[in-house]
Write a protein that holds these residues in place. Structure first.
Motif, PDB file in Angstrom:
ATOM      1  N   HIS A 177       0.848  -1.194   0.000  1.00 17.47           N
ATOM      2  CA  HIS A 177       0.000   0.000   0.000  1.00 17.47           C
ATOM      3  C   HIS A 177       0.881   1.242   0.000  1.00 17.47           C
ATOM      4  N   HIS A 203       1.355   3.940   1.893  1.00 16.11           N
ATOM      5  CA  HIS A 203       1.932   4.661   3.031  1.00 16.11           C
ATOM      6  C   HIS A 203       3.457   4.675   2.925  1.00 16.11           C
ATOM      7  N   ASP A 211       5.918   4.301   4.894  1.00 17.64           N
ATOM      8  CA  ASP A 211       6.756   3.280   5.536  1.00 17.64           C
ATOM      9  C   ASP A 211       6.721   1.956   4.774  1.00 17.64           C
ATOM     10  N   HIS A 212       5.931   1.877   3.711  1.00 11.47           N
ATOM     11  CA  HIS A 212       5.849   0.659   2.898  1.00 11.47           C
ATOM     12  C   HIS A 212       6.255   0.896   1.453  1.00 11.47           C
ATOM     13  N   HIS A 249      -6.874  -2.012   4.973  1.00  9.46           N
ATOM     14  CA  HIS A 249      -6.149  -1.000   5.758  1.00  9.46           C
ATOM     15  C   HIS A 249      -6.400   0.408   5.213  1.00  9.46           C
ATOM     16  N   ASP A 274       0.032  -3.953   6.356  1.00  7.74           N
ATOM     17  CA  ASP A 274      -0.894  -3.456   7.381  1.00  7.74           C
ATOM     18  C   ASP A 274      -2.298  -3.905   6.996  1.00  7.74           C
ATOM     19  N   PHE A 276      -1.180  -2.240  13.097  1.00 11.87           N
ATOM     20  CA  PHE A 276      -2.596  -1.896  13.073  1.00 11.87           C
ATOM     21  C   PHE A 276      -3.427  -3.168  13.183  1.00 11.87           C
TER      22      PHE A 276
HETATM   23 ZN   LIG Z   1      -0.099   1.672   6.378  1.00 14.15          ZN
END
Ligand SMILES: [Zn+2]
Length: 136
Positions: free
Chosen positions: A33, A35, A37-38, A88, A109, A135
């Motif tokens: 996804h 975000h 951090d990914h 998520h 997540d 999460f």
């Molecule tokens: Zn995320």
């Protein structure tokens, strides 16, 4: 040999020769996804869900992006790869990897409650499940 292993660049699938959510630039990255951090900048080829692609294009700029639909497997170097809803954020996906009858899933997540937007989390049968725990 594990189907997915932990390396200094992130999760790596040796037979498929791809990384999942790598934090350093690699040749082939599967992104769960968008975000930050990914999804990191610097890889040569990105594979993600259709709904993730425009977000990656905005965040990471011009790159070689390939997007696929959930539950539609593709072949990556002889490894069967498919994405499945993670619930998520919009487009967020679990990654299912199958090689020689062995199935591993990386959750990314995820959220099991259906928010009506992100796609309802889909349990995926597998032999090994690698889960994020940030999460719930
Ligand atoms: Zn995320």
């Amino acid at each position: 040999m594990p189907l997915i292993e932990f390396t200094d660049k992130g999760l790596y699938c040796p037979p498929g020769n791809f990384y999942i959510d790598p934090w350093k630039g690699v040749d082939r990255a599967i992104i769960t996804h968008a975000h930050s951090d990914h999804a990191k900048w610097g890889s040569k080829h990105y594979l993600c869900h259709h709904l993730t692609k425009p977000i990656l294009e905005t965040r990471l700029g011009p790159n070689d992006y390939q997007s696929i639909e959930w539950n539609v497997p593709i072949d990556m170097n002889g490894v069967k790869v498919s994405l499945h809803p993670a619930g998520h954020i919009i487009g967020s996906s679990q990654v299912r990897v199958e090689c020689k009858g062995e199935v591993w899933v990386f959750s990314g997540d995820y959220k099991v409650e259906n928010d009506g937007l992100s796609g309802a989390f889909e349990p995926v049968k597998c032999h090994n499940f690698i889960t994020e725990s940030t999460f719930g």
